[in-house]
Scaffold this motif. Sequence first.
Motif, short mmCIF file in Angstrom:
data_model
loop_
_atom_site.label_atom_id
_atom_site.label_comp_id
_atom_site.label_asym_id
_atom_site.label_seq_id
_atom_site.Cartn_x
_atom_site.Cartn_y
_atom_site.Cartn_z
N ILE A 35 2.17 74.73 3.98
CA ILE A 35 1.50 75.58 4.96
C ILE A 35 0.48 74.71 5.71
O ILE A 35 -0.34 74.03 5.07
CB ILE A 35 0.78 76.75 4.27
CG1 ILE A 35 1.76 77.57 3.42
CG2 ILE A 35 0.08 77.63 5.30
CD1 ILE A 35 1.08 78.61 2.55
N ILE A 43 -2.88 79.80 10.70
CA ILE A 43 -1.60 79.19 10.31
C ILE A 43 -0.85 78.73 11.55
O ILE A 43 -0.63 79.50 12.50
CB ILE A 43 -0.74 80.20 9.53
CG1 ILE A 43 -1.46 80.62 8.24
CG2 ILE A 43 0.63 79.61 9.21
CD1 ILE A 43 -0.78 81.75 7.49
N TRP A 46 4.73 77.05 8.66
CA TRP A 46 5.06 77.81 7.43
C TRP A 46 6.53 77.48 7.11
O TRP A 46 7.43 77.93 7.80
CB TRP A 46 4.87 79.30 7.72
CG TRP A 46 5.04 80.24 6.54
CD1 TRP A 46 6.19 80.77 6.10
CD2 TRP A 46 4.01 80.79 5.73
NE1 TRP A 46 5.96 81.61 5.05
CE2 TRP A 46 4.61 81.64 4.80
CE3 TRP A 46 2.62 80.63 5.70
CZ2 TRP A 46 3.89 82.35 3.85
CZ3 TRP A 46 1.91 81.34 4.75
CH2 TRP A 46 2.54 82.20 3.82
N ALA A 50 7.85 78.26 1.60
CA ALA A 50 6.71 79.18 1.64
C ALA A 50 7.18 80.60 1.87
O ALA A 50 6.63 81.57 1.32
CB ALA A 50 5.72 78.75 2.72
N VAL A 66 -5.03 82.17 7.11
CA VAL A 66 -4.34 81.87 5.86
C VAL A 66 -4.93 82.64 4.68
O VAL A 66 -4.22 83.03 3.75
CB VAL A 66 -4.34 80.36 5.58
CG1 VAL A 66 -5.74 79.88 5.26
CG2 VAL A 66 -3.37 80.01 4.45
#
Length: 704
Positions: A35, A43, A46, A50, A66
């Motif tokens: 991440i 974020i 990803w 994840a 996040v």
Amino acid sequence: MPEPHVPDSAAPAQAGPHSAAYLAQLLDAVEQAVIATNAQGVIVFWNRCAERLYGWRADEVLGRDVVEVVPSEMSREQAADLMERLRAGERWQGEFSVRRRDGSRFHAWVADVPVLDEARRVVGIVGVSSDLTAHLEAQEAVARAENETRRERERLWSVFRHSPAAMTLVRGPDLVFELANAAYVRLVQREVVGRALLDAFPELAGQGIVELLDDAYRTGRAQVGIERKVRLAGRDGEVADRVFDFTFQPLPEDDGRTERILLQVSEVTGQVHARRGAEQARTAADDANRAKSQFLANMSHELRTPINAITGYAELLELGIGGSLTAQQRHQVERIRSSSQHLTTLVNEVLDLAKVESGQMTAEREPVSVSDVLADALALVQPQSVRRGLRLSDRTADAHDAALVGDRDRVRQVLANLLSNAVKFTDPGGRVSVCASVTDEPDGDARLPGRGPWVRMDVEDTGMGIPPERLSTIFEPFVQVDASYTRQAGGTGLGLTISRRLARLMEGDLTVRSTLGRGSCFTLWLPAAPEAEPGQARRRWPRAPYEMPGLGEVGRALTRVAEPVAEELGRRLADDPALPSASRTDRVQLQDHTTTFLVEIGLAMITLDEAGGEPALMRDGTEIQRVISERHGSQRARLGWSEDELRREFGVLRDIVVPLVRDEVRERAEVQVDVDVALGVLERLLQQAEVVSLRGYRHSRQRE
């Protein structure tokens, strides 16, 4: 578990669309959640792992905080502090509980690394995480297993340390004592741990114990139930002879080598002395019994001569040889003759008892018609029953064609005695009946060798009955149910004693059931004649030692092969598909009792051979054999064996014992001896053991 690879925070971020796409493909292939956020925690990347780990798709989380998407156990203050440290360029890694999209939690390992630009300013953060659940569960399982192993080791050590059985563990070719429990130290009266066997017990040199242990160490074979006399020093240094029972159990290592031997030792000095004392007492009792029987036989012969003379002269007087007699004189002579005949009967009973006890009584083995021999016996007591006003009932129609194997005269003698007693002890107007049948299932109190079938002949009356406390003694010599001075029925109290011994002489038995005040039922059991046997020639059973060759040789051979027989029995039972219960029974329980039981049979045969004993006694068996057989049946019942499996076990035992004993006799005997008759005795003893064992099995089942 190995930690994921984390890039060095000093590496600057690369720009350009081609390098970003290539890097995204690489990170999607990583099997750990990756991440990436900007410096504010939003974020920006990803990867696919994840998505699987946290349950969110990339398009659902890009642009979000996040901390909001991946909430952890950290408080907001802790999370804010961590972000500040990361923005300051510090690396961080740790473990904590994280919540997925569906609300479930897992224990995660997380590493966060700051991303620097060319000016080495923090422009983002890359976090790598993985699920530690399986790893932690494995660690917990290992810890539980280690704890259980430790507890089990502690339990075993506690059992070893506190066991009342004396046990010790020796190691290596020098037999160094590694462990010894308190019972062992008390038994040998010295501390031994850390010392070699001959250092701790120098007096054992040359006594055979060290050699046995060396053999167990070298071959890995267990030595079980070895009884040895050992000269051993006590605390005061005085050496004394003591008898011990040893079991040496080698303990193999992972590579199969024997490095340690577990010793279990019990002192049996007292038991051995008691056994020898019992053997000496039994020998003395047998000698005294033979002397008594010989005396009775001699006295009976001496008494019969003057009694016969009295009877003869009385008959001459009745015939008027010495002149005519008055009515009163004739009545007195008749009383003399009647009393003489009664006295002759009593003397004959004493003589029969003496013959049975001295081994001089013989019995033919031939087919005998059941209806014929019962008719003969009934004819003998018919006049007596008429005089007493009794009904004599013959209910033998069901066994009209049956035949037994035995001595016709002896069977008639037993039946006549039973009928005579029934008539004697039944009041006028009562009933005496006889019936006969053939059965494969004898009563539990009948001590019968073999498997049958059996002829049972019942003599039942409506007389006075027998008190329960007297039932166990009425077959003993000179015992009468009515022992008072005013008893109405005469006799010596030998009739039932002789009758039972004659029955057992013919491989049968005599039993009784009685209710006080309602009557008694005596049952004579004898082997039924096979259909093929009526034409068989008569033969007499051996009764004296010289008529039974090989009895002692077979007994000695049996004691020598007892242990190999037990081992072979264990192997065969475990491999027998017809014995499913044996596969669920450990080897020790499979072989349990066998060695001791066979040795006791062998010793009994040796004793009888050397003492000139009567083979009928062998059919009765020793008390030790009976107890072992009964307990064996009870043990098999507790282990869930079926009755058919118990029968098959004894069949396998007989199949092993007889050939091994025959071969052992042939190899050891200096002069070849025909042992077929003695082997027949051994087989009958094993058959009797099977009957007793089945009785113990059934009693155990009934108690459940």
